[in-house]
Design an enzyme around this catalytic site. Structure first.
Site, PDB file in Angstrom:
ATOM      1  N   HIS A   1       0.842   0.463 -13.291  1.00 16.07           N
ATOM      2  CA  HIS A   1       1.609  -0.717 -13.669  1.00 16.07           C
ATOM      3  C   HIS A   1       3.086  -0.328 -13.726  1.00 16.07           C
ATOM      4  O   HIS A   1       3.429   0.701 -14.323  1.00 16.07           O
ATOM      5  CB  HIS A   1       1.145  -1.236 -15.038  1.00 16.07           C
ATOM      6  CG  HIS A   1       1.863  -2.474 -15.450  1.00 16.07           C
ATOM      7  ND1 HIS A   1       1.634  -3.701 -14.854  1.00 16.07           N
ATOM      8  CD2 HIS A   1       2.847  -2.685 -16.371  1.00 16.07           C
ATOM      9  CE1 HIS A   1       2.422  -4.603 -15.391  1.00 16.07           C
ATOM     10  NE2 HIS A   1       3.168  -4.023 -16.313  1.00 16.07           N
TER      11      HIS A   1
ATOM     12  N   ASP B   1      -4.057  -4.427 -18.104  1.00 18.39           N
ATOM     13  CA  ASP B   1      -3.039  -3.393 -18.319  1.00 18.39           C
ATOM     14  C   ASP B   1      -3.171  -2.763 -19.708  1.00 18.39           C
ATOM     15  O   ASP B   1      -2.176  -2.576 -20.420  1.00 18.39           O
ATOM     16  CB  ASP B   1      -1.620  -3.997 -18.144  1.00 18.39           C
ATOM     17  CG  ASP B   1      -1.396  -4.540 -16.742  1.00 18.39           C
ATOM     18  OD1 ASP B   1      -2.014  -4.017 -15.791  1.00 18.39           O
ATOM     19  OD2 ASP B   1      -0.615  -5.494 -16.593  1.00 18.39           O
TER      20      ASP B   1
ATOM     21  N   GLY C   1       0.796  -1.225   0.000  1.00 18.18           N
ATOM     22  CA  GLY C   1       0.000   0.000   0.000  1.00 18.18           C
ATOM     23  C   GLY C   1       0.826   1.270   0.000  1.00 18.18           C
ATOM     24  O   GLY C   1       0.353   2.324   0.432  1.00 18.18           O
TER      25      GLY C   1
ATOM     26  N   ASN D   1      -5.452   2.391 -12.673  1.00 25.91           N
ATOM     27  CA  ASN D   1      -4.488   1.386 -12.223  1.00 25.91           C
ATOM     28  C   ASN D   1      -3.086   1.925 -12.474  1.00 25.91           C
ATOM     29  O   ASN D   1      -2.885   2.784 -13.336  1.00 25.91           O
ATOM     30  CB  ASN D   1      -4.687   0.086 -13.011  1.00 25.91           C
ATOM     31  CG  ASN D   1      -3.744  -1.010 -12.543  1.00 25.91           C
ATOM     32  OD1 ASN D   1      -3.565  -1.214 -11.332  1.00 25.91           O
ATOM     33  ND2 ASN D   1      -3.122  -1.716 -13.475  1.00 25.91           N
TER      34      ASN D   1
ATOM     35  N   ARG E   1     -15.733 -16.542  -9.150  1.00 27.88           N
ATOM     36  CA  ARG E   1     -15.216 -15.191  -9.434  1.00 27.88           C
ATOM     37  C   ARG E   1     -16.326 -14.168  -9.540  1.00 27.88           C
ATOM     38  O   ARG E   1     -16.187 -13.031  -9.089  1.00 27.88           O
ATOM     39  CB  ARG E   1     -14.444 -15.212 -10.755  1.00 27.88           C
ATOM     40  CG  ARG E   1     -12.986 -15.542 -10.578  1.00 27.88           C
ATOM     41  CD  ARG E   1     -12.230 -15.238 -11.847  1.00 27.88           C
ATOM     42  NE  ARG E   1     -12.289 -13.821 -12.191  1.00 27.88           N
ATOM     43  CZ  ARG E   1     -11.742 -13.292 -13.263  1.00 27.88           C
ATOM     44  NH1 ARG E   1     -11.104 -14.045 -14.107  1.00 27.88           N
ATOM     45  NH2 ARG E   1     -11.821 -11.993 -13.493  1.00 27.88           N
TER      46      ARG E   1
ATOM     47  N   MET F   1      -4.031  -7.212  -6.788  1.00 27.01           N
ATOM     48  CA  MET F   1      -3.468  -8.272  -7.630  1.00 27.01           C
ATOM     49  C   MET F   1      -4.526  -9.186  -8.252  1.00 27.01           C
ATOM     50  O   MET F   1      -4.273 -10.358  -8.481  1.00 27.01           O
ATOM     51  CB  MET F   1      -2.461  -9.097  -6.816  1.00 27.01           C
ATOM     52  CG  MET F   1      -1.282  -8.294  -6.309  1.00 27.01           C
ATOM     53  SD  MET F   1      -0.403  -7.430  -7.640  1.00 27.01           S
ATOM     54  CE  MET F   1       0.421  -8.820  -8.407  1.00 27.01           C
ATOM     55  N   ARG F   2      -5.695  -8.633  -8.511  1.00 23.26           N
ATOM     56  CA  ARG F   2      -6.735  -9.437  -9.170  1.00 23.26           C
ATOM     57  C   ARG F   2      -7.329  -8.643 -10.325  1.00 23.26           C
ATOM     58  O   ARG F   2      -7.353  -7.412 -10.287  1.00 23.26           O
ATOM     59  CB  ARG F   2      -7.861  -9.756  -8.179  1.00 23.26           C
ATOM     60  CG  ARG F   2      -7.410 -10.555  -6.982  1.00 23.26           C
ATOM     61  CD  ARG F   2      -8.591 -10.887  -6.107  1.00 23.26           C
ATOM     62  NE  ARG F   2      -9.541 -11.751  -6.789  1.00 23.26           N
ATOM     63  CZ  ARG F   2      -9.425 -13.072  -6.861  1.00 23.26           C
ATOM     64  NH1 ARG F   2      -8.417 -13.675  -6.308  1.00 23.26           N
ATOM     65  NH2 ARG F   2     -10.334 -13.784  -7.480  1.00 23.26           N
TER      66      ARG F   2
ATOM     67  N   LEU G   1     -10.418  -7.230 -12.306  1.00 23.64           N
ATOM     68  CA  LEU G   1     -11.816  -6.923 -12.016  1.00 23.64           C
ATOM     69  C   LEU G   1     -12.707  -7.583 -13.066  1.00 23.64           C
ATOM     70  O   LEU G   1     -12.339  -7.686 -14.235  1.00 23.64           O
ATOM     71  CB  LEU G   1     -12.037  -5.404 -12.057  1.00 23.64           C
ATOM     72  CG  LEU G   1     -11.293  -4.593 -11.002  1.00 23.64           C
ATOM     73  CD1 LEU G   1     -11.509  -3.108 -11.253  1.00 23.64           C
ATOM     74  CD2 LEU G   1     -11.734  -4.984  -9.602  1.00 23.64           C
TER      75      LEU G   1
HETATM   76  C1  GRF Z   1       3.434  -1.299  -7.501  1.00 25.26           C
HETATM   77  O1  GRF Z   1       4.669  -1.597  -8.057  1.00 25.26           O
HETATM   78  C2  GRF Z   1       2.398  -1.127  -8.576  1.00 25.26           C
HETATM   79  O2  GRF Z   1       2.925  -0.594  -9.737  1.00 25.26           O
HETATM   80  C3  GRF Z   1       1.937  -2.531  -8.809  1.00 25.26           C
HETATM   81  O3  GRF Z   1       1.949  -3.131  -7.549  1.00 25.26           O
HETATM   82  C4  GRF Z   1       2.871  -2.471  -6.705  1.00 25.26           C
HETATM   83  C5  GRF Z   1       2.110  -2.031  -5.498  1.00 25.26           C
HETATM   84  O4  GRF Z   1       2.922  -1.505  -4.507  1.00 25.26           O
HETATM   85  N1  GRF Z   1       0.663  -2.517  -9.471  1.00 25.26           N
HETATM   86  P1  GRF Z   1       2.241  -0.832  -3.232  1.00 25.26           P
HETATM   87  O5  GRF Z   1       1.316  -1.885  -2.623  1.00 25.26           O
HETATM   88  O6  GRF Z   1       1.520   0.390  -3.671  1.00 25.26           O
HETATM   89  O7  GRF Z   1       3.408  -0.543  -2.310  1.00 25.26           O
END
Ligand code: GRF
Length: 224
Positions: free
Chosen positions: A110, A146, A13, A108, A66, A91-92, A94
């Protein structure tokens, strides 16, 4: 009126923290209605609680499939009153109903220069490929992973001796600047999607100082 925003996390986070800090500094006209996680041990939940933001955990294992998880997530976001959604290390993927409900209102980040290296292990993919430049991308979320229109990208050097960790750390520093900036633009109503492009309404805000070498476009404004 401040934009009511929900943030979805799965881990540390640190991007959530960067957004909270810029909201508290008065740089983003938004308020966080909820921080939701699919993982009970996500440190992002602790960060949110420290700032008095309501948190909730929805464990995918607690749902039959899901679609049921996606419906519960959407219901939780709606119940919070959020009008937009920020994915910060969530990490999922939507589901399509969720994306349809918040179309053009989900961001988002990336950790690569899309369309290069989408998906998991972006830093490792970039290092394995041997790129000389990598970076981070904030984009709107659509049905493909993405893939949605790009809001802002920041590029950093990838050094010959980098591994995924060292490259990732260099990129993360810029994530913490470009993500709050993108959220600020969204909250200010300055982003318009035009096909594959995102158009940023101009402002007379002074631009931020940037370390060198680093390229960020559109340029960061002062305070980010
Ligand atoms: C980041 O590298 C972001 O780009 C990717 O996941 C990571 C999240 O890091 N989607 P955090 O939880 O914000 O520290």
């Amino acid at each position: 009126m401040s934009l009511p925003l929900a943030v979805l996390v799965s881990g540390s986070g640190s991007n959530l923290q960067a957004i909270i800090d810029r909201i508290e500094a008065g740089r983003i006209d938004a308020r966080l209605t909820a921080v939701l996680s699919d993982k009970a041990d996500a440190h992002g939940l602790v960060r949110a609680a420290k700032h008095g933001i309501p948190t909730r955990v929805l464990s995918p294992g607690g749902y039959p499939d899901r679609a049921a998880f996606d419906a519960a997530l959407l219901a939780a976001v709606r119940e919070s009153g959020a009008q937009a959604v920020v994915l910060a290390g969530f990490m999922r993927l939507l589901g399509k109903d969720f994306i349809a409900a918040y179309r053009d209102r989900i961001l988002n980040i990336h950790p690569a220069l899309l369309p290069s290296f989408p998906g998991l292990r972006a830093h490792g993919q970039a290092v394995d490929y041997g790129v000389a430049i990598s970076g981070a991308t904030v984009h709107f979320v659509d049905e493909k992973m993405d893939n949605g229109p790009i809001v802002i990208q920041a590029a950093v050097p990838a050094l010959p001796d980098d591994d995924a960790k060292s490259l990732g750390a260099r990129i993360l520093t810029l994530e913490h600047r470009i993500y709050p900036q993108a959220v600020a633009w969204l909250a200010a109503g300055r982003l318009a999607i035009d096909g594959r492009r995102t158009r940023l309404a101009p402002s007379d805000a002074p631009l931020a100082a940037m370390p060198s070498p680093c390229l960020v476009n559109p340029p960061l404004e002062e305070g980010f």
